[in-house]
Design an enzyme around this catalytic site. Structure first.
Site, mmCIF file in Angstrom:
data_model
loop_
_atom_site.group_PDB
_atom_site.id
_atom_site.type_symbol
_atom_site.label_atom_id
_atom_site.label_comp_id
_atom_site.label_asym_id
_atom_site.label_seq_id
_atom_site.Cartn_x
_atom_site.Cartn_y
_atom_site.Cartn_z
ATOM 1 N N ARG A 92 0.794 -1.218 0.000
ATOM 2 C CA ARG A 92 0.000 0.000 0.000
ATOM 3 C C ARG A 92 0.835 1.280 0.000
ATOM 4 N NH1 ARG A 92 -2.726 -3.810 1.577
ATOM 5 N NH2 ARG A 92 -0.785 -4.313 2.585
ATOM 6 N N LYS A 96 25.580 -3.366 -0.470
ATOM 7 C CA LYS A 96 27.057 -3.288 -0.505
ATOM 8 C C LYS A 96 27.591 -2.490 0.688
ATOM 9 C CE LYS A 96 26.511 -2.628 -5.431
ATOM 10 N NZ LYS A 96 26.551 -1.520 -6.408
ATOM 11 N N ARG A 133 11.077 3.946 3.533
ATOM 12 C CA ARG A 133 10.714 2.969 4.580
ATOM 13 C C ARG A 133 11.970 2.189 4.937
ATOM 14 N NH1 ARG A 133 5.651 -1.064 4.680
ATOM 15 N NH2 ARG A 133 4.704 0.919 5.222
ATOM 16 N N HIS A 178 4.629 5.853 11.605
ATOM 17 C CA HIS A 178 4.191 5.681 10.208
ATOM 18 C C HIS A 178 3.231 6.836 9.911
ATOM 19 C CE1 HIS A 178 3.047 4.009 6.468
ATOM 20 N NE2 HIS A 178 2.775 2.768 6.819
HETATM 21 N N1 CP Z 1 -0.402 -0.036 5.768
HETATM 22 C C1 CP Z 1 0.822 -0.287 5.253
HETATM 23 O O1 CP Z 1 1.826 0.311 5.643
HETATM 24 O O2 CP Z 1 0.826 -1.271 4.309
HETATM 25 P P1 CP Z 1 2.120 -1.733 3.494
HETATM 26 O O3 CP Z 1 3.057 -2.390 4.486
HETATM 27 O O4 CP Z 1 1.605 -2.690 2.463
HETATM 28 O O5 CP Z 1 2.746 -0.502 2.904
#
Ligand code: CP
Length: 307
Positions: A51, A80, A101, A129
């Site tokens: 997502r 590396k 991420r 997040h």
């Molecule tokens: N909600 C969410 O972060 O989903 P993903 O891990 O698929 O990005």
């Protein structure tokens, strides 16, 4: 230059403005089709995602921009031994904005300190997040018409669940929001959330082990997955993974105007039969993620709304 590392990087007023833009985008996305012509988004994902990465990419494409990036550490020079600091310096030469991420807490902060472009934290370990939180806020606002005067139940893995930590951080800023924290003892919210966020802000909350007991009083039920990847011990994961399963029978205990959210992916914690219930809002929530990320990219790139 602004970054988004934590939901609190934006004021309540800024979040309200962002949600209003996202709402406008939902009504007529075609008006926004060229506002980011010529701009590039880099998606640097050191951890799996469906997502977040794809909704960011969809958001930038919807705005007329382009996307580049990598979807695993193995397919980047991190394999590396390249540092985040060096990586973001280089990405800054190729793109106008970066969504990152990483499995380690604080990685996006490190990137922001060495970046020449806005950095968006797309999830850092078990920490925060924030763009999931913007998605959750937009979903709750659209469904309930408000972000205040709500009783919000958060259920499942509240210890490692970064979406839970970010959502609590964001919602405590709205008046009269109460929390019911439903988890096994091993997966309670971290102490810093309980003490520094909830108690420090005099927020009403209770911690329960039993979902049935909580359901009748909730406006929102936010289910979460028990995250195998955050456990050190497989035995603990197996013991805890199915501790809560939302079923149609349990949904009978909930109010008619309660909505079920889940950041997804789901494993077993919501039975697929619940998907038919009009109160199941988690797929709509995933759609809202595109609108709010479009609004966020525009804000960080200082792109004006179309007339
Ligand atoms: N909600 C969410 O972060 O989903 P993903 O891990 O698929 O990005």
């Amino acid at each position: 230059m602004r970054h988004l590392l934590n939901p609190l990087d934006f004021t309540v007023e800024e979040i309200d403005e962002l949600l209003a833009v996202a709402d406008d985008i939902e009504k007529d996305p075609s008006r926004y089709a060229h506002v980011c012509d010529g701009k590039k988004l880099a998606t640097c994902f050191y951890e799996p995602s469906t997502r977040t990465r794809l909704s960011f990419e969809s958001a930038m494409l919807n705005l007329g921009g382009s996307v580049l990036g990598f979807s695993s550490a193995d397919s980047s020079s991190a394999a590396k031994g390249e540092s985040i600091a060096d990586t973001i310096r280089v990405i800054s030469c190729y793109a106008d904005i970066c969504a990152m991420r990483h499995p380690k807490e604080g990685s996006a902060l490190v990137a922001s300190l060495h970046s020449g472009i806005p950095v968006i934290n797309a999830g850092d370990g078990g920490h925060q997040h924030p763009t999931q939180t913007l998605t959750d806020l937009l979903t709750i606002h659209s469904l309930k018409g408000r972000l205040d005067h709500l009783t919000v139940g958060l259920c499942g893995d509240l210890k490692f669940g970064r979406t839970v930590h970010s959502l609590i951080n964001a919602l405590v800023r709205y008046p009269d929001v109460k929390f019911v924290l439903i988890s096994p003892p091993e997966l309670r919210v971290p102490e810093y959330i309980r003490e520094d966020v909830l108690r420090a802000n005099h927020i009403e909350f209770k911690e329960l082990g039993n979902l049935d007991e909580a359901l009748p009083e909730l406006d929102i039920l936010y289910m979460t997955r028990v995250q195998r990847e955050r456990f050190f011990n497989e035995e603990d994961y197996i013991r805890l993974k199915d501790c809560y399963i939302l079923t149609p029978k349990k949904m009978k205990l909930a109010r008619e105007d309660m909505f079920v959210l889940h950041p997804l992916p789901r494993v077993n914690e919501i039975s697929v039969e619940v998907d038919k219930d009009p109160r199941a809002a988690y797929f709509k929530q995933a759609q809202y993620g595109v609108y709010v990320r479009m609004a966020l990219i525009m804000k960080l790139l200082e792109v004006k709304q179309p007339c």
